[in-house]
Structures are given as C-alpha cells and as structure tokens.
Design a protein around this motif. Structure first.
Motif, PDB file in Angstrom:
ATOM      1  N   ASP A 246     -66.259  71.285 -38.624  1.00 34.51           N
ATOM      2  CA  ASP A 246     -66.311  72.098 -39.371  1.00 34.51           C
ATOM      3  C   ASP A 246     -66.032  73.075 -39.200  1.00 34.51           C
ATOM      4  O   ASP A 246     -66.303  74.124 -40.378  1.00 34.51           O
ATOM      5  CB  ASP A 246     -67.644  71.980 -40.355  1.00 34.51           C
ATOM      6  N   ALA A 247     -65.592  73.565 -38.121  1.00 36.58           N
ATOM      7  CA  ALA A 247     -66.205  75.388 -37.665  1.00 36.58           C
ATOM      8  C   ALA A 247     -64.231  75.462 -38.823  1.00 36.58           C
ATOM      9  O   ALA A 247     -63.477  75.774 -38.175  1.00 36.58           O
ATOM     10  CB  ALA A 247     -65.739  76.004 -36.186  1.00 36.58           C
ATOM     11  N   PRO A 248     -64.989  76.855 -38.755  1.00 39.56           N
ATOM     12  CA  PRO A 248     -63.385  77.613 -39.552  1.00 39.56           C
ATOM     13  C   PRO A 248     -62.236  78.199 -38.440  1.00 39.56           C
ATOM     14  O   PRO A 248     -63.158  78.557 -37.399  1.00 39.56           O
ATOM     15  CB  PRO A 248     -64.000  78.445 -40.092  1.00 39.56           C
ATOM     16  N   GLN A 249     -61.016  78.580 -38.895  1.00 42.45           N
ATOM     17  CA  GLN A 249     -60.098  79.035 -38.011  1.00 42.45           C
ATOM     18  C   GLN A 249     -61.003  80.024 -37.176  1.00 42.45           C
ATOM     19  O   GLN A 249     -60.866  80.603 -39.080  1.00 42.45           O
ATOM     20  CB  GLN A 249     -58.895  79.443 -38.491  1.00 42.45           C
ATOM     21  N   PRO A 250     -60.627  80.919 -36.795  1.00 47.06           N
ATOM     22  CA  PRO A 250     -60.637  82.379 -36.281  1.00 47.06           C
ATOM     23  C   PRO A 250     -60.030  83.333 -37.224  1.00 47.06           C
ATOM     24  O   PRO A 250     -58.337  82.644 -37.871  1.00 47.06           O
ATOM     25  CB  PRO A 250     -60.862  82.417 -34.927  1.00 47.06           C
ATOM     26  N   PRO A 251     -59.941  84.389 -37.229  1.00 45.72           N
ATOM     27  CA  PRO A 251     -58.723  85.409 -37.642  1.00 45.72           C
ATOM     28  C   PRO A 251     -57.426  84.933 -36.850  1.00 45.72           C
ATOM     29  O   PRO A 251     -57.938  84.803 -35.818  1.00 45.72           O
ATOM     30  CB  PRO A 251     -58.979  86.885 -36.980  1.00 45.72           C
ATOM     31  N   TRP A 252     -56.452  84.827 -37.449  1.00 40.35           N
ATOM     32  CA  TRP A 252     -55.165  84.827 -36.886  1.00 40.35           C
ATOM     33  C   TRP A 252     -55.279  85.931 -35.260  1.00 40.35           C
ATOM     34  O   TRP A 252     -54.606  85.054 -35.083  1.00 40.35           O
ATOM     35  CB  TRP A 252     -53.886  84.483 -37.750  1.00 40.35           C
ATOM     36  N   ALA A 253     -55.169  86.815 -35.268  1.00 36.42           N
ATOM     37  CA  ALA A 253     -55.557  88.279 -34.383  1.00 36.42           C
ATOM     38  C   ALA A 253     -55.982  87.327 -33.342  1.00 36.42           C
ATOM     39  O   ALA A 253     -55.570  87.585 -32.311  1.00 36.42           O
ATOM     40  CB  ALA A 253     -55.577  89.312 -34.496  1.00 36.42           C
ATOM     41  N   PHE A 254     -56.955  86.770 -33.309  1.00 34.91           N
ATOM     42  CA  PHE A 254     -57.349  85.681 -32.337  1.00 34.91           C
ATOM     43  C   PHE A 254     -57.878  84.200 -31.951  1.00 34.91           C
ATOM     44  O   PHE A 254     -58.665  83.876 -31.206  1.00 34.91           O
ATOM     45  CB  PHE A 254     -59.234  86.534 -32.685  1.00 34.91           C
ATOM     46  N   ARG A 255     -56.309  84.076 -32.395  1.00 34.44           N
ATOM     47  CA  ARG A 255     -56.279  82.304 -32.284  1.00 34.44           C
ATOM     48  C   ARG A 255     -55.373  82.064 -30.826  1.00 34.44           C
ATOM     49  O   ARG A 255     -54.835  83.639 -30.910  1.00 34.44           O
ATOM     50  CB  ARG A 255     -55.808  81.550 -33.529  1.00 34.44           C
ATOM     51  N   ARG A 256     -55.389  81.862 -30.400  1.00 36.25           N
ATOM     52  CA  ARG A 256     -54.925  81.239 -28.840  1.00 36.25           C
ATOM     53  C   ARG A 256     -53.316  81.584 -29.009  1.00 36.25           C
ATOM     54  O   ARG A 256     -52.944  82.172 -27.930  1.00 36.25           O
ATOM     55  CB  ARG A 256     -55.230  79.578 -28.679  1.00 36.25           C
ATOM     56  N   ALA A 257     -52.502  81.107 -29.616  1.00 36.42           N
ATOM     57  CA  ALA A 257     -51.346  80.907 -29.920  1.00 36.42           C
ATOM     58  C   ALA A 257     -50.732  82.369 -30.109  1.00 36.42           C
ATOM     59  O   ALA A 257     -50.198  83.031 -29.521  1.00 36.42           O
ATOM     60  CB  ALA A 257     -50.668  80.095 -31.279  1.00 36.42           C
ATOM     61  N   VAL A 258     -51.323  82.947 -30.946  1.00 38.39           N
ATOM     62  CA  VAL A 258     -51.366  84.064 -31.338  1.00 38.39           C
ATOM     63  C   VAL A 258     -51.458  85.561 -30.445  1.00 38.39           C
ATOM     64  O   VAL A 258     -50.929  86.447 -30.127  1.00 38.39           O
ATOM     65  CB  VAL A 258     -52.072  85.232 -32.527  1.00 38.39           C
ATOM     66  N   GLY A 259     -53.250  85.260 -29.964  1.00 41.94           N
ATOM     67  CA  GLY A 259     -53.355  86.381 -28.897  1.00 41.94           C
ATOM     68  C   GLY A 259     -52.160  86.239 -27.613  1.00 41.94           C
ATOM     69  O   GLY A 259     -52.054  87.418 -26.999  1.00 41.94           O
ATOM     70  N   LEU A 260     -51.786  85.305 -26.670  1.00 43.07           N
ATOM     71  CA  LEU A 260     -51.356  84.913 -25.833  1.00 43.07           C
ATOM     72  C   LEU A 260     -49.899  85.195 -26.657  1.00 43.07           C
ATOM     73  O   LEU A 260     -49.291  85.715 -24.685  1.00 43.07           O
ATOM     74  CB  LEU A 260     -51.251  83.457 -25.673  1.00 43.07           C
ATOM     75  N   SER A 261     -49.319  85.622 -27.423  1.00 45.42           N
ATOM     76  CA  SER A 261     -48.002  85.916 -27.442  1.00 45.42           C
ATOM     77  C   SER A 261     -48.061  87.062 -27.093  1.00 45.42           C
ATOM     78  O   SER A 261     -47.159  87.708 -26.674  1.00 45.42           O
ATOM     79  CB  SER A 261     -47.487  85.048 -28.782  1.00 45.42           C
ATOM     80  N   ALA A 262     -48.929  87.985 -28.350  1.00 46.94           N
ATOM     81  CA  ALA A 262     -48.874  89.253 -28.238  1.00 46.94           C
ATOM     82  C   ALA A 262     -49.064  90.043 -26.675  1.00 46.94           C
ATOM     83  O   ALA A 262     -48.381  91.013 -26.486  1.00 46.94           O
ATOM     84  CB  ALA A 262     -49.996  89.166 -29.255  1.00 46.94           C
ATOM     85  N   THR A 263     -49.825  89.311 -25.542  1.00 48.17           N
ATOM     86  CA  THR A 263     -50.710  89.529 -24.590  1.00 48.17           C
ATOM     87  C   THR A 263     -48.698  89.576 -24.282  1.00 48.17           C
ATOM     88  O   THR A 263     -48.262  90.504 -22.954  1.00 48.17           O
ATOM     89  CB  THR A 263     -51.323  88.944 -23.716  1.00 48.17           C
ATOM     90  N   LEU A 264     -48.133  88.619 -24.039  1.00 50.13           N
ATOM     91  CA  LEU A 264     -47.325  88.541 -23.263  1.00 50.13           C
ATOM     92  C   LEU A 264     -45.990  89.110 -23.628  1.00 50.13           C
ATOM     93  O   LEU A 264     -45.236  89.091 -23.026  1.00 50.13           O
ATOM     94  CB  LEU A 264     -46.142  86.457 -23.506  1.00 50.13           C
ATOM     95  N   VAL A 265     -46.039  89.100 -24.893  1.00 52.50           N
ATOM     96  CA  VAL A 265     -44.602  90.579 -25.361  1.00 52.50           C
ATOM     97  C   VAL A 265     -45.108  92.045 -24.820  1.00 52.50           C
ATOM     98  O   VAL A 265     -44.403  92.757 -24.037  1.00 52.50           O
ATOM     99  CB  VAL A 265     -44.625  90.595 -26.914  1.00 52.50           C
ATOM    100  N   LEU A 266     -46.361  92.377 -24.640  1.00 54.42           N
ATOM    101  CA  LEU A 266     -46.797  93.622 -24.347  1.00 54.42           C
ATOM    102  C   LEU A 266     -46.701  93.883 -22.888  1.00 54.42           C
ATOM    103  O   LEU A 266     -46.556  94.839 -22.136  1.00 54.42           O
ATOM    104  CB  LEU A 266     -47.848  94.082 -24.543  1.00 54.42           C
ATOM    105  N   LEU A 267     -47.188  92.791 -22.026  1.00 60.35           N
ATOM    106  CA  LEU A 267     -46.910  93.153 -20.356  1.00 60.35           C
ATOM    107  C   LEU A 267     -45.197  92.335 -20.713  1.00 60.35           C
ATOM    108  O   LEU A 267     -44.616  93.248 -19.412  1.00 60.35           O
ATOM    109  CB  LEU A 267     -47.276  91.042 -19.780  1.00 60.35           C
ATOM    110  N   ALA A 268     -44.160  91.813 -20.553  1.00 60.86           N
ATOM    111  CA  ALA A 268     -42.866  92.548 -21.080  1.00 60.86           C
ATOM    112  C   ALA A 268     -42.511  94.095 -20.840  1.00 60.86           C
ATOM    113  O   ALA A 268     -41.454  94.186 -20.363  1.00 60.86           O
ATOM    114  CB  ALA A 268     -42.487  91.184 -21.585  1.00 60.86           C
ATOM    115  N   LEU A 269     -43.006  94.569 -22.148  1.00 58.56           N
ATOM    116  CA  LEU A 269     -42.592  96.206 -22.438  1.00 58.56           C
ATOM    117  C   LEU A 269     -43.758  96.613 -20.984  1.00 58.56           C
ATOM    118  O   LEU A 269     -42.021  97.169 -20.411  1.00 58.56           O
ATOM    119  CB  LEU A 269     -42.778  96.081 -23.339  1.00 58.56           C
TER     120      LEU A 269
END
Length: 237
Positions: A140-163
């Motif tokens: 019954d747990a709701p989804q966390p805010p989209w910015a803190f979801r696993r796929a989003v957070g890890l993707s953001a970090t990968l992009v920033l590390l590439a930069l």
C-alpha cells in the motif's frame, strides 16, 4: 510531515540564475582575451581577475542555496541531504582557495572536485535505498516523489558523472574547458530545483488526498506520506 516551504523553491530556483548571471557579468568585466569556451569559471574569481568579487559573491550565494535546500528537503533522506550539503560547503570553499595567476592550485582543484562529485552523487543517495521493484512487504506504500525514484535518481547521477568526466577530460587534454565546466555547473545546479518541485508536488497531492494506494480507501484513514524517508522517520525532523 513537513511541507517544502515556498522559500526553498525560490532558493533552489535562484541557484542556476545566480550561477549564470554571475559568470555572464563577471566575464563581461574581463579583458578581451578571456574566452568562455576555453577559460574556466574559476578564473573569473581568481587572484588576477577584474572585479573578482562578482564571481566570488555568486559562488558563495550558490553554496548557500545548496545548504538551504539540504536543510529542508526531508524527502531526499539523510545521505542525499548530506551530500548536497557537502557540495554547498565545497562550492563556498572555492573562493577560499582562488586560482593563482600562473599555474594551478591543488587546494582549489580538490575543492572543485569534491563540489562536483558531491552534487553529482546526491540524486542517487535516496534511490539506492528503495526496493528494485514493487515493495511486496508494503504493497500500500505510495510511490516516492519522482525525483527520488530509483531509476530517475540513478539516471540523473549517471548523466552528471558523465558531464564531470567530460570536464576532467577537457581540463587535462581538451580546449573547451570553459564550455564543459559551464554545462556541468548548470546541470548540477538544476537538479536541486527539480527535486524540490518534485517533493512539493508530492506533498500537495498527499495533502489533498490524491495519493492512490492499492485497495479501497477507508474512511478516516490518512494515506501514507510519500515524503517520509525510505528508512523511517526523518532523523532531523
């Protein structure tokens, strides 16, 4: 629960504005030989820069913006907030170790590296603690805010590390150091704003009863808080 205050949204929005405005005004004050594609932001706050106080002030305010967001963004969880705060402190530290007129500065290089790495890694801090798929133990747990979801957070970090990798390459072997540094700096300054907006939207939906859970809604039952950190109540709350 704690809502994301209005001033936090304004502070997060001010970060990229301060950065871009700071280097735009500062580079306009430099001699004609300064090239923003080739030359770094650090040179605008260096010991021999014209009106170095412009970029110095922008960097100090930028670091303060990161610290302020880290203090109130409870949805991110303590590890992510700590990394964001480290990025803020390291950004302010850049002005304490200005780039010399000739050659480099080890202290300045360390501060810049810590700042960018911390700001690149913090999106993944909370995502790594989330389950890889649906949480069977808490259906019954709701989804966390989209910015803190696993796929989003890890993707953001990968992009920033590439930069960050691009910036490191340009510093050592390239001729577009200034361009790489500016693109990376803007990217890391935008993510706190996106995270704050995400948390604020999740809070509004929760406060108005818009959170959807599995199963029928029960009268008088408050839906789970989507901003609660994944490992329990916020230690700083």
């Amino acid at each position: 629960m704690r809502a994301v205050p209005n001033w936090a949204v304004a502070t997060a929005a001010a970060a990229p504005v301060l950065l871009v405005t700071g280097w735009t005004v500062a580079q306009a004050r430099q001699p004609s030989g300064y090239d923003p594609i080739r030359d770094t932001i650090s040179e605008l706050a260096g010991q021999d820069a014209t009106d170095a106080w412009i970029m110095v002030g922008a960097l100090v305010l930028l670091g303060c913006c990161y610290l302020a967001v880290a203090a109130v963004l409870h949805a991110a969880g303590l590890p992510s907030r700590f990394l964001l705060a480290v990025g803020g402190v390291a950004t302010i530290a850049l002005v304490a170790f200005p780039r010399p007129p000739v050659g480099g500065s080890l202290s300045h290089g360390i501060a810049a590296t810590v700042a960018v790495l911390a700001l690149a890694l913090w999106p993944a801090g909370s995502a790594l603690r989330l389950p890889r798929g649906p949480d069977a133990a808490h259906p019954d747990a709701p989804q966390p805010p989209w910015a803190f979801r696993r796929a989003v957070g890890l993707s953001a970090t990968l992009v920033l590390l590439a930069l960050f990798g691009w910036s490191a390459y340009e510093v050592t072997s390239g001729s577009r150091t200034g361009l790489a540094e500016r693109v990376t700096a803007v990217a890391v300054s935008l993510w706190p704003l996106l995270a704050v907006l995400s948390a604020r939207r999740a809070h509004i939906v929760w406060a108005t009863g818009g959170v959807t859970t599995v199963g029928p809604a029960l009268p008088g039952v408050v839906p789970p808080d989507p901003l609660r950190p994944a490992d329990g109540p916020d230690p700083l709350a």
